[in-house]
Design a protein around this motif. Sequence first.
Motif, short mmCIF file in Angstrom:
data_model
loop_
_atom_site.label_atom_id
_atom_site.label_comp_id
_atom_site.label_asym_id
_atom_site.label_seq_id
_atom_site.Cartn_x
_atom_site.Cartn_y
_atom_site.Cartn_z
N SER A 70 0.61 -1.71 0.10
CA SER A 70 0.11 -0.23 -0.19
C SER A 70 0.33 1.27 0.35
CB SER A 70 -0.96 -0.03 1.49
OG SER A 70 -0.34 0.39 2.28
N LYS A 71 0.19 2.70 0.19
CA LYS A 71 0.54 3.83 -0.41
C LYS A 71 1.64 4.20 0.93
CE LYS A 71 0.66 8.58 -1.79
NZ LYS A 71 -0.56 9.78 -2.08
N SER A 72 0.65 3.97 1.98
CA SER A 72 1.02 3.93 2.91
C SER A 72 2.15 2.87 4.18
CB SER A 72 -0.21 3.61 4.25
OG SER A 72 -0.68 2.65 4.58
N ARG A 74 4.35 2.10 1.95
CA ARG A 74 6.27 2.43 1.12
C ARG A 74 6.51 3.75 1.57
NH1 ARG A 74 6.40 -0.32 -3.92
NH2 ARG A 74 4.86 -0.64 -4.02
N ASN A 75 5.51 4.51 2.24
CA ASN A 75 6.15 5.45 3.13
C ASN A 75 6.96 4.94 4.15
OD1 ASN A 75 5.16 7.49 1.37
ND2 ASN A 75 3.01 7.48 2.29
N ILE A 76 6.32 4.32 5.16
CA ILE A 76 7.14 4.03 5.63
C ILE A 76 8.54 2.66 5.89
CG2 ILE A 76 6.17 1.74 7.87
CD1 ILE A 76 4.02 2.01 8.33
N ASN A 78 9.91 3.58 2.52
CA ASN A 78 11.29 4.88 3.16
C ASN A 78 11.34 5.29 3.94
OD1 ASN A 78 10.49 4.16 -0.01
ND2 ASN A 78 8.57 5.66 -0.60
N ARG A 79 10.65 5.77 5.17
CA ARG A 79 10.95 6.62 6.03
C ARG A 79 12.69 5.52 7.05
NH1 ARG A 79 5.58 7.20 9.70
NH2 ARG A 79 7.90 7.74 10.91
N ASN A 80 12.19 4.39 6.22
CA ASN A 80 13.82 3.76 6.92
C ASN A 80 13.30 3.57 8.68
OD1 ASN A 80 14.87 2.88 4.96
ND2 ASN A 80 15.94 5.05 4.73
N ASN A 162 2.97 -2.73 11.57
CA ASN A 162 3.61 -2.36 10.64
C ASN A 162 4.74 -3.52 10.26
OD1 ASN A 162 1.48 -1.28 8.73
ND2 ASN A 162 2.68 0.39 9.69
#
Length: 214
Positions: A70-72, A74-76, A78-80, A162
């Motif tokens: 999901s987009k959310s 992917r954001n997680i 990307n935040r590493n 997550n």
Amino acid sequence: MYLLTQELFFPPVSEANDDGILAIGGDLSPKRLLLAYQSGIFPWFEDDEPIIWWSPNPRMVLFLDELVVSKSMRNILNRNIFKVTFNQNFRAVISNCQNIKRNGQNGTWITNDMIEGYCKLNEMGIAKSVEVWQNEELVGGLYGIDLGHIFCGESMFSKVSNASKVAFIALVDQLKANNYKLLDCQVYNEHLESLGCREIDRIDFMKILKSKSL
């Protein structure tokens, strides 16, 4: 339903009953566990039950290109905020899977004998784990059986939101990079479906399992 003896043997998966139960008894020795997974079979039972061996139809699997992120999520990623390692602390992962509280379940199906059996397989390089860390703490992970072309997922846990999804996605990325055919997820649940997993006929699963050419 077949009653196993000390002989290292499983009946054909086509003999499983409508619930997917194929046999009972036997043991959790590394040789029997490995034969089970190579034959499309896995153990699943409660602590006060005999060992029950399953080969459900249909079978829940993930074809690796069908992973849904999901987009959310992917954001997680990307935040590493998480660190992922592979096969660095198998016993800690399987122990957390045993002890984590799950909605709708009073206990666990991961018995102490099962932990010892899978840890022996890990020492042999067959059972493997994914660990997810946050601030040097193990907060999620999963484990399963690596057959070289199929990874048979067994269980995962998450102590923070997550974390198990991060482990799942990292595993799929690694399997894709190494040309695996699919990730076996055994039986249906909504969480797996949300990640792109779907049910296929057991006959089709067995064809893929028996075909080791990449």
